[in-house]
Write an enzyme that holds these catalytic residues in place. Sequence first.
Site, PDB file in Angstrom:
ATOM      1  N   GLU A 137       9.532 -11.026  30.417  1.00  0.00           N
ATOM      2  CA  GLU A 137       9.900 -12.424  30.327  1.00  0.00           C
ATOM      3  C   GLU A 137       9.749 -12.889  29.355  1.00  0.00           C
ATOM      4  O   GLU A 137       8.949 -12.896  27.981  1.00  0.00           O
ATOM      5  CB  GLU A 137       9.004 -13.589  31.783  1.00  0.00           C
ATOM      6  CG  GLU A 137       8.510 -12.980  32.431  1.00  0.00           C
ATOM      7  CD  GLU A 137       7.902 -13.523  33.718  1.00  0.00           C
ATOM      8  OE1 GLU A 137       7.302 -14.921  32.705  1.00  0.00           O
ATOM      9  OE2 GLU A 137       7.851 -13.303  35.295  1.00  0.00           O
ATOM     10  N   GLY A 146       5.314   7.592  34.512  1.00  0.00           N
ATOM     11  CA  GLY A 146       6.399   8.368  34.813  1.00  0.00           C
ATOM     12  C   GLY A 146       7.501   7.803  33.352  1.00  0.00           C
ATOM     13  O   GLY A 146       8.276   8.272  32.819  1.00  0.00           O
ATOM     14  N   GLY A 147       8.363   6.906  33.091  1.00  0.00           N
ATOM     15  CA  GLY A 147       9.149   5.823  32.464  1.00  0.00           C
ATOM     16  C   GLY A 147       8.783   6.259  31.083  1.00  0.00           C
ATOM     17  O   GLY A 147       9.729   6.823  30.447  1.00  0.00           O
ATOM     18  N   GLU A 189       8.911  -0.253  27.255  1.00  0.00           N
ATOM     19  CA  GLU A 189       8.677   0.768  28.401  1.00  0.00           C
ATOM     20  C   GLU A 189       6.760   0.649  27.551  1.00  0.00           C
ATOM     21  O   GLU A 189       5.879   1.527  27.365  1.00  0.00           O
ATOM     22  CB  GLU A 189       8.565   2.434  28.020  1.00  0.00           C
ATOM     23  CG  GLU A 189      10.466   1.943  28.858  1.00  0.00           C
ATOM     24  CD  GLU A 189      10.586   2.690  30.386  1.00  0.00           C
ATOM     25  OE1 GLU A 189       9.795   3.327  30.699  1.00  0.00           O
ATOM     26  OE2 GLU A 189      12.070   2.862  30.384  1.00  0.00           O
ATOM     27  N   ARG A 197      -8.869   2.127  24.231  1.00  0.00           N
ATOM     28  CA  ARG A 197      -9.695   0.851  25.049  1.00  0.00           C
ATOM     29  C   ARG A 197     -10.619   1.844  25.916  1.00  0.00           C
ATOM     30  O   ARG A 197     -11.944   2.264  25.807  1.00  0.00           O
ATOM     31  CB  ARG A 197      -8.875   0.551  26.390  1.00  0.00           C
ATOM     32  CG  ARG A 197      -8.618  -0.842  26.233  1.00  0.00           C
ATOM     33  CD  ARG A 197      -7.578  -1.041  27.223  1.00  0.00           C
ATOM     34  NE  ARG A 197      -7.269  -2.909  27.359  1.00  0.00           N
ATOM     35  CZ  ARG A 197      -6.342  -3.263  27.925  1.00  0.00           C
ATOM     36  NH1 ARG A 197      -6.364  -2.949  29.483  1.00  0.00           N
ATOM     37  NH2 ARG A 197      -6.960  -4.971  28.406  1.00  0.00           N
TER      38      ARG A 197
END
Length: 377
Positions: A125, A238-239, A361, A373
């Site tokens: 957004e 997967g993208g 992505e 992290r």
Amino acid sequence: MFSITDDQKALVDAVRDFAEQRVAPHALDWDAEKHFPVDVLAEAGELGLGGIYVGEEHGGTGLERTDAILIFEELAKADPAFAAYISIHNMVAWMIDSFGSDEQRARWIPDLVGMAHLASYCLTEPGAGSDAAALKTRAVRDGDHYVLNGVKQFISGAGASDCYVVMCRTADTGARGISAVVVHKDTPGLSFGPNEKKMGWHTQPTRQVIFEDVRVPVADRLGEEGDGFRIAMKGLNGGRLNIGACSIGGGLAALDKATRYLKERSAFGEPLTTKQALVFELADMSVKLETAHTMLMRAADALDRNDPDTVRLCAMAKLVATESGYEAADTALQLHGGYGYLHEYGVEKLVRDLRVHRILEGSNEIMRMIVGRGLIG
Ligand code: FAD
Ligand code: 2MC
């Protein structure tokens, strides 16, 4: 994992033939004319490229993620932007296949697999990109419907796609208050912004998707209410690998062009291949692309096996592959001298197309954040 089976070789050969004959000869014109080749996408659908890892029992091609890496590398050698759109389409098809109901699969999957219908993934957004869980597009329950209001930014394929998987807020509980719904293009209240003027990826449109009191049946939700963020992220694992594979394909095309150019071009009375400094550039490109390919295959294998380390491996592979592919394209441009800067040589297009793979992505800073992290807990 590290050797290609006979089946994979046949697959790669078929995709290469398609890419060389139906995509590569047109890639520069599509880029210059900002043409989205829906007819050639439909041909890709006939080859089974619209549902690469959609289950065969649902009409998909039923291949593995490692196969998808090989497919996207081949497609991207011809045109990374064309290949990348097919990757996004496949991400959406897989999400509907994996998290949809029987009714949703029956309604969407056949046309998505054949690419008669195209799909878009709507997460970002204007005020929520990397921090995707901060999204504000709201879905308010009204009987058997949700009423959607909000704006999605940078949506690939928007305006041309028939199917929009939209992540929207159904509760004010952060990532767990997000749901995923499937919205058809013709739904009243859905509209699109103008096609963005971009640096690259001209072969596919990028638009805002705007929701103004869009009524979506509750039955069109994927999974349970509140599952949307995890579904979106699972799609992106997967993208991210496919986008990495598109970078490697583009990088390999750049390496091939640069190698041929150095062999043909002479300066100071000798072919440029006599300059070891330049041949070392080719060697470094090759080493980095091979390294990245290996990481992609390792992460794809983890994804296929549902390995608990999948998220970290996908993030690492996306980071390494998109950096290596871009670097290869940029080095190839330098090795072409001034000719690399001209459209007709096809190298500057690779630089423009591959640049955005470091941003979308999940930006490469976010990939480092995921890996970091894991290290610090
Ligand atoms: P921001 O999140 O505002 O980031 C700005 C900068 O800050 C970046 O460098 C970022 O890496 C860095 N940054 C942010 N947070 C941190 C942090 N915590 N630590 C370190 N650095 C940080 N989205 C979709 O949902 N669907 C699509 O189909 C789609 N297609 C796209 C196509 C194009 C051509 C483009 C350009 C974008 C597309 N996107 C799509 C959106 C893309 O995923 C976002 O642009 C991307 O996730 C980054 O978000 P942002 O642009 O808001 O940048
Ligand atoms: N795979 C599976 N689950 C994941 C996941 C992943 N890759 N990443 C997060 N999750 C889960 C996580 O396990 C947690 O689950 P639970 O609620 O069960 O604990 C939930 O999602 C929330 O995760 P976090 O607590 O890590 O959420 P946070 O907000 O701190 O960070 C972050 C999430 C930054 C990793 C995520 O927002 C992100 O990946 N941002 C980048 C956005 C992005 O990739 N956008 C791409 C848009 S699409 C595009 O660009 C195209 C071209 C199509």
